[in-house]
Motif scaffolding. Structure first.
Motif, short mmCIF file in Angstrom:
data_model
loop_
_atom_site.label_atom_id
_atom_site.label_comp_id
_atom_site.label_asym_id
_atom_site.label_seq_id
_atom_site.Cartn_x
_atom_site.Cartn_y
_atom_site.Cartn_z
N LEU B 231 0.68 -1.32 0.05
CA LEU B 231 -0.05 -0.23 -0.06
C LEU B 231 0.83 1.07 0.11
O LEU B 231 2.00 1.01 0.51
CB LEU B 231 -0.86 0.06 1.08
CG LEU B 231 -1.94 -1.31 1.18
CD1 LEU B 231 -2.64 -1.30 2.82
CD2 LEU B 231 -2.78 -1.46 0.22
N SER B 232 0.46 2.27 -0.29
CA SER B 232 1.21 3.53 -0.56
C SER B 232 1.26 4.27 0.91
O SER B 232 0.33 4.26 1.65
CB SER B 232 0.69 4.54 -1.80
OG SER B 232 -0.73 4.80 -1.46
N ALA B 233 2.46 5.03 0.99
CA ALA B 233 2.58 5.67 2.18
C ALA B 233 2.12 7.04 2.34
O ALA B 233 2.62 8.15 2.39
CB ALA B 233 4.33 5.69 2.33
N ASP B 234 0.63 7.26 1.77
CA ASP B 234 0.20 8.40 2.03
C ASP B 234 -1.28 8.27 2.39
O ASP B 234 -1.65 7.12 2.70
CB ASP B 234 0.15 8.98 0.58
CG ASP B 234 -0.30 8.00 -0.28
OD1 ASP B 234 -1.03 7.17 -0.07
OD2 ASP B 234 -0.14 8.37 -1.68
N ALA B 235 -2.26 9.38 2.25
CA ALA B 235 -3.46 9.08 2.76
C ALA B 235 -4.34 8.26 1.87
O ALA B 235 -5.35 7.67 2.40
CB ALA B 235 -4.03 10.68 2.43
N GLY B 237 -3.19 5.31 1.00
CA GLY B 237 -2.89 3.98 1.57
C GLY B 237 -3.58 3.74 2.83
O GLY B 237 -4.12 2.84 3.19
N ALA B 238 -3.58 4.93 3.64
CA ALA B 238 -4.34 5.14 5.01
C ALA B 238 -5.82 4.84 4.73
O ALA B 238 -6.37 3.86 5.59
CB ALA B 238 -4.39 6.33 5.49
N HIS B 239 -6.53 5.17 3.62
CA HIS B 239 -7.81 4.73 3.39
C HIS B 239 -8.11 3.40 2.95
O HIS B 239 -8.88 2.72 3.47
CB HIS B 239 -8.52 5.88 2.31
CG HIS B 239 -8.64 7.01 2.92
ND1 HIS B 239 -9.86 7.52 3.70
CD2 HIS B 239 -8.02 8.30 2.62
CE1 HIS B 239 -9.77 8.75 3.96
NE2 HIS B 239 -8.61 9.25 3.51
N LEU B 241 -6.31 1.22 3.87
CA LEU B 241 -6.14 0.20 5.28
C LEU B 241 -7.50 0.22 6.07
O LEU B 241 -7.71 -0.77 6.41
CB LEU B 241 -4.96 0.86 6.22
CG LEU B 241 -3.75 0.29 6.21
CD1 LEU B 241 -2.77 0.71 7.36
CD2 LEU B 241 -3.60 -1.24 6.01
N VAL B 242 -8.23 1.51 5.94
CA VAL B 242 -9.59 1.54 6.84
C VAL B 242 -10.64 0.51 6.25
O VAL B 242 -11.18 -0.16 6.82
CB VAL B 242 -9.90 3.03 6.84
CG1 VAL B 242 -11.42 3.04 7.42
CG2 VAL B 242 -8.92 3.92 7.71
N ILE B 244 -9.65 -2.42 4.79
CA ILE B 244 -9.16 -3.73 5.18
C ILE B 244 -9.61 -3.86 6.92
O ILE B 244 -10.40 -4.78 7.08
CB ILE B 244 -7.62 -3.74 5.32
CG1 ILE B 244 -7.43 -3.69 3.48
CG2 ILE B 244 -7.06 -4.93 5.85
CD1 ILE B 244 -5.71 -3.26 3.47
N PHE B 245 -9.65 -2.67 7.49
CA PHE B 245 -9.97 -2.72 8.82
C PHE B 245 -11.58 -3.07 8.94
O PHE B 245 -11.96 -3.93 9.60
CB PHE B 245 -9.90 -1.50 9.65
CG PHE B 245 -8.49 -0.94 9.96
CD1 PHE B 245 -7.60 -1.96 9.97
CD2 PHE B 245 -8.24 0.28 10.34
CE1 PHE B 245 -6.09 -1.49 10.05
CE2 PHE B 245 -6.91 0.70 10.61
CZ PHE B 245 -5.91 -0.27 10.36
#
Lengths: 312, 252
Positions: B231-235, B237-239, B241-242, B244-245
């Motif tokens: 995943l990318s190391a930015d917003a 990627g963060a989205h 991850l969410v 995936i959560f």
């Protein structure tokens, strides 16, 4: 017949103990259990295929008393001559088997993943599960613990008969016992039971605020590597690894952790593992389902913000 | 207070193991040695007992003569003397190890108040040597100790379970097996290292009995190269991850 030692904490039986029973069923159709103190727990153990419970009761068995449990176990072994004595590989399971093994003067094989009673051979774990040993056991009766999370605990409903007995205990058997408990978690999530663990390593540094914040948002617990506890940054109770706590959460987020065997031994049974690390070649990456290569001090705030937004 | 600490030299494990050609052992040609982490903490705990109550700490190990390296490095933080039960370096199973230690303790003139082991070794992890020694010497034992306080001849021992602690009390003399974290080992000082070279060490050769648990071969567990999804190391990627959560059910 296979005899299984079922450890419990004030009546509560851990999943690892049920894994031990499930494993025992693969060795022989008849599985009997030894429960020391507390309740016999016939309903639960019957559900997992136990047909008879040897329940040791004694005025001195108020709380967990390791050597007395070993004595009771050795007594049932002598009386019933099982083909093997098995326990789930909990700390108490390994401890009580060792007491019984010392009393019976028989070898005890810990952390087994496979057992063949016909050839008296086992596969067992070394280095916290990072290396497998094939061994021949020279014994008149196999005594073995089962490596945690090697198999899933599966029910096989049977009806369990309870046979209570009073073990013959020496004064020394009941000398060492739990006399008190401290530090009840104040609504906190314990590492061993957490569904989510956010864990930090050397790359985090001394300040764990980001780790704590994300763990809090996900209702999870904070973990760390041995480097972190050795440096005194976090309490030892949070250490995940071979010499810390072994965990198997639904989600493990490893932040700034390279993945030495010591740490992998503690977290590789996580259902989903996310690694955040500046080094894309770090060993932790081969155990990860999802990975982000970069600085956790920039990435975690973005994940925290996105998680907060999603929670509304 | 007379303290005995039983220690074991183990290989310094990195990230992976390499086996020898016939898979009977780890290829140690490029590896160093160390102590199990539990035992490093055990030595520190012993030294603290001496600092509080006086007396001496003795180290005992069963192993190759090169174990002297680990003994000397531990002596640098305080232990006074050592006993090396010298083997050819091949593995001994838990019962054989316990029996050799029992014989050595029985031969000692020193009556130990506390005998400390690591709760299990880092390499073979049998969880039983200390317990077998305690039974043979008719001493009480508390295992997996992570907090220790001695008062009036009684050891108050804490054992960690989750975030809780179980408390045990045991009158001395006793055997304790301890876990990493009971005492964070101090760094040896330069004078400590110099003194360690001259501290007494008795070497007794020991004969290996037939193994009850006989190692046949070793096998590396299959590493299921999971092939991580990057995943990318930015917003963005963060989205992801969410999402995936949510998928795995840790976020509603």
């Amino acid at each position: 017949m296979i005899l299984v030692f079922v450890d419990h904490d004030r009546g509560v039986i851990e999943d690892i103990s049920l894994q031990g029973i499930t494993f025992a069923r693969s060795l022989d159709a008849t599985v009997e259990a030894v429960v020391v103190g507390g309740e016999a727990n016939a309903a639960l153990l019957g559900e997992y295929g136990v047909t008879k419970i040897h329940h040791a009761t004694h005025a001195s068995l108020v709380d967990y008393t390791p050597q007395a449990a070993g004595r009771a176990l050795a007594e049932v072994v002598k009386r019933t001559s099982p083909s093997a004595l098995i326990s789930g590989g909990t700390p108490r399971g390994n401890e009580v088997l060792a007491h019984a093994g010392a009393m019976l003067d028989l070898p005890v094989v810990a952390d087994c993943s496979e057992i063949d009673l016909g050839t008296s051979t086992v596969k067992r774990m070394r280095w916290g599960g990072n290396l497998i040993e094939h061994a021949k056991v020279h014994t008149s009766m196999m005594i073995a613990s089962i490596f945690p999370h090697q198999i899933a605990a599966l029910p096989a409903p049977a009806s369990a008969e309870v046979a209570s007995f009073e073990p013959e205990l020496t004064a020394q058997d009941t000398l060492v016992k739990i006399i008190d408990r401290t530090g009840e978690a104040a609504g906190g999530v314990t590492l061993a039971e957490a569904k989510v663990i956010v864990s930090g390593g050397r790359g985090v540094g001394e300040d764990f605020t980001l780790i704590e914040t994300l763990a809090g948002l996900l209702g999870g617990a904070v973990g760390c590597s041995r480097v972190v506890t050795a440096a005194g940054w976090r309490p030892h109770a949070e250490q995940v690894g071979q010499t810390g706590t072994k965990v198997a959460p639904d989600l493990y987020i490893a932040c700034g952790i390279s993945g030495a065997t010591q740490h992998i031994a503690g977290c590789k049974n996580s259902k989903t593992l996310i690694a955040i690390n500046t080094d894309g070649d770090a060993p932790i990456m081969s155990y990860a389902d999802y990975a982000i290569v970069g600085d956790l001090h920039q990435i975690l705030p973005a994940i925290i913000a996105a998680t907060q937004a999603a929670k509304g | 207070m007379e303290v005995l600490v039983c220690i074991k030299r183990v290989i310094l494990a990195g990230n992976t193991f390499v086996l020898n050609d016939d898979h009977t052992d780890i290829d140690t040609r490029h590896l160093g040695y160390t102590l199990s982490p539990h035992e490093e903490s055990a030595v520190e705990a012993a030294v603290r007992l001496n600092e509080e109550f006086g007396g001496t700490t003795t180290l005992l190990t069963l192993g190759h003569v090169d174990s002297e390296e680990q003994i000397r490095s531990q002596m640098a933080i305080g232990p006074d003397r050592a006993i090396l039960l010298e083997t050819d370096g091949s593995e001994w199973d838990p019962q054989a190890t316990a029996n050799a230690i029992i014989e050595a303790i029985k031969k000692e003139e020193t009556k130990f108040d506390v005998i400390i082991f690591g709760s299990e070794s880092a390499d073979t992890a049998g969880y039983q040597t200390g317990i077998r020694v305690a039974h043979a010497l008719s001493l009480p034992i508390v295992t997996n100790v992570k907090g220790l306080k001695v008062e009036n001849g009684v050891a108050r021992c804490e054992r960690a379970v989750g975030t809780m602690r179980e408390i045990y009390e045991v009158p001395l003399p006793a055997v304790l097996t301890v876990r990493d974290g009971i005492a964070i080992p101090r760094y040896p000082s330069v004078p400590g290292r110099i003194k360690a070279r001259k501290k007494p060490m008795d070497v007794f050769p020991v004969e290996k009995p037939a193994a009850k648990i006989e190692k046949v071969k070793l096998e590396l567990p299959p590493v299921k190269a999971k092939g991580a999804t990057m995943l990318s190391a930015d917003a963005d990627g963060a989205h992801k991850l969410v999402e995936i959560f949510r998928e795995i059910g840790v976020l509603s």
